[in-house]
Enzyme design. Structure first.
Site, mmCIF file in Angstrom:
data_model
loop_
_atom_site.group_PDB
_atom_site.id
_atom_site.type_symbol
_atom_site.label_atom_id
_atom_site.label_comp_id
_atom_site.label_asym_id
_atom_site.label_seq_id
_atom_site.Cartn_x
_atom_site.Cartn_y
_atom_site.Cartn_z
ATOM 1 N N GLU A 23 0.468 -1.030 5.649
ATOM 2 C CA GLU A 23 1.628 -0.989 6.587
ATOM 3 C C GLU A 23 1.126 0.936 6.783
ATOM 4 O O GLU A 23 1.509 1.497 7.695
ATOM 5 C CB GLU A 23 2.524 -1.123 6.119
ATOM 6 N N ASP A 35 0.626 -1.201 -0.343
ATOM 7 C CA ASP A 35 0.155 0.291 0.038
ATOM 8 C C ASP A 35 0.543 0.958 -0.450
ATOM 9 O O ASP A 35 2.132 1.194 0.154
ATOM 10 C CB ASP A 35 -0.854 0.236 1.317
#
Ligand SMILES: [Zn+2]
Length: 382
Positions: A148, A88
Site C-alpha cells: 500500500e 507494509d
C-alpha cells in the site's frame, strides 16, 4: 442501542503484546521476505481462529497478498463486508533498534508502522474473530496487502475484484486528529518528467548548449501554479535531479511530481493541463510520464449512511465519532471509486505516521476494536 461487543470484551493486554510482536517484524514495502514473515504470523492467527485463508504469491517484487474469510456455504455469492489492511510500512529494517525503538511512554506506544497501520490491521483481525464468533449478517473478507505504501501496484486488482462483490468496505488506516475517521480522500496522480536539452562546455561553447535545468525551473513554476487551495488541488514537485557538472550546460533534468485532486472532474482537468505542458524553446523536449494512481474518494449518500451507522455504534461505546476528508490516499480510494460505500480511518488513534515519532494511543485500541466488531456484526446487505 445495545451492542454485541463492549470494550471490556477486548483483551487489550493480549492485543498489545501481539501488536509488539507485529511491530518487531519490520516490514518495509520493498523487503518482500520481511513482509511475508508478518503474513506468516497473520495467517497462523487466522487459521487458529477458524477463518478460511487464501494466500497469493507476491508479484512485481512485493510480498504476498493474504485474505481471511469468514466461513460461508460453498459457492455463496452473497454480498460481503470487505475489510482492507496493509502489512507494509515506510520504515527501513533496523529503525526499531535506532531512531524508532519500540517503547511505551504513558499512553503512547512507539514503533515503526505501529500507527500506519499494524495496530489497525491487528484490530481488524481481532474484531473479525469476535464478530464471526457472535454471528454476522454478511460474510466478511479481510485482505492484507503488501504494497500500500507504494501505491498497491501488485494488489489493486485483487482488492478491486473483491470490492465488486462487496456491499461495504471498511479500511483500518489510522484514525487522526483525536480519533476522526476518514469519509473522503483526494485522488492522487504521480508524474515523472524528463526535460532534455543539449550539453555544451559552459566556458568555451555556451551558445551551443540548451539548459535542461533552466527549462525545468520554468516548468516547476508552471506546475506549482496549478495549486488551488480553494478547490483542493495540490501540485508538488517533490524531487529534482539534473546536470552532470558545474561547468557543463545541463542536457537533462528530472522531476517527480505529486498531484492531489478532490473529484473526477478536477482530476481530468488538472491531469490534462499537466500533460499538455510544452517547452518554450524548440530545442528542449519534455517527456511527461504518469497518470492518476488513486481515483478520488468522494463521500456518496450511501457512504454517509455507513458513517452514520458507525457513529451510532460509537456513541454506544462512549465515542463521539467525527468524520473528515484528507489529502492522503489509501486503498479506500479504489473501492469508493467502484461505488462501494467506504469508511476509512477505523484503526487506532495516534500520531506521527511515516516519521520517527510514530505512536499509537493505547487507550484507543480496545474501544475502537469494539467499534469495528459491532460494525461488522451490524452490517447487512443493502
Ligand atoms: Zn497506511
Amino acid at each position: 442501542m445495545t451492542l454485541a461487543v463492549s470494550a471490556n470484551d477486548i483483551d487489550a493486554k493480549a492485543l498489545i503484546e501481539e501488536l509488539k510482536r507485529w511491530v518487531e517484524i519490520e516490514t518495509p514495502t520493498l523487503d518482500a521476505a520481511a513482509v511475508n514473515r508478518l503474513a506468516d504470523r497473520v495467517e497462523v492467527l487466522g487459521r487458529e481462529a477458524g477463518l478460511e485463508t487464501e494466500r497469493l504469491p507476491g508479484t512485481l517484487g512485493f510480498g504476498d497478498i493474504l485474505a481471511l474469510r469468514s466461513p460461508r456455504p460453498a459457492g455463496s455469492n452473497e454480498k460481503t463486508a470487505l475489510i482492507l489492511a496493509h502489512l507494509d510500512t515506510v520504515h527501513a529494517v533496523g529503525v526499531i533498534n535506532d531512531r524508532l525503538q519500540l517503547r511505551q511512554e504513558g499512553d503512547k506506544l512507539y514503533g515503526p508502522g505501529i500507527y500506519d497501520m499494524k495496530s489497525g490491521a491487528l484490530m481488524a483481525l481481532e474484531a473479525m474473530k469476535l464478530a464471526v464468533r457472535r454471528g454476522t449478517r454478511m460474510p466478511i473478507d479481510l485482505i492484507f496487502v503488501p504494497d500500500e505504501e507504494m501505491g498497491s501496484l501488485s494488489s489493486r486488482a485483487f482488492m478491486e475484484a473483491a470490492a465488486k462483490n462487496a456491499g461495504y468496505t471498511l479500511v483500518v488506516e489510522p484514525a487522526r486528529d483525536g480519533g476522526k475517521v476518514v469519509t473522503a480522500r483526494k485522488g492522487v496522480a504521480m508524474y515523472d518528467v524528463t526535460v532534455r536539452g543539449r550539453a555544451a562546455h559552459a566556458g568555451a561553447r555556451p551558445q551551443d548548449g540548451r539548459s535542461a535545468i533552466r527549462a525545468a525551473a520554468r516548468l516547476v513554476l508552471e506546475l506549482e501554479a496549478l495549486n488551488d487551495t480553494e478547490r483542493g488541488v495540490t501540485v508538488t514537485v517533490g524531487t529534482i535531479q539534473g546536470g552532470t557538472g558545474r561547468n557543463t550546460v545541463p542536457a537533462e533534468c528530472r522531476l517527480q511530481v505529486d498531484v492531489r485532486v478532490p473529484d473526477d472532474k478536477i482530476a481530468t482537468e488538472i491531469t490534462g493541463r499537466i500533460e499538455a505542458m510544452r517547452p518554450v524553446d524548440p530545442d528542449i523536449t519534455f517527456e511527461i510520464v504518469g497518470q492518476m494512481n488513486r481515483p478520488p474518494f468522494a463521500q456518496s449518500e450511501e457512504g454517509k449512511r455507513l458513517f452514520d451507522a458507525a457513529a451510532e455504534i460509537a456513541a454506544g461505546l462512549g465515542i463521539a465519532l467525527e468524520g473528515m476528508a484528507t489529502g492522503g490516499g489509501s486503498d479506500g480510494n479504489f473501492t469508493a471509486a467502484l461505488g462501494v460505500p467506504t469508511l476509512d480511518g477505523l484503526g487506532a488513534d495516534g500520531a506521527g505516521p511515516h516519521t520517527f515519532n510514530e505512536h499509537v494511543f493505547l487507550s484507543s485500541i480496545a474501544p475502537r476494536t469494539a467499534l469495528l466488531a459491532n460494525l461488522m456484526i451490524s452490517l447487512e446487505a443493502r
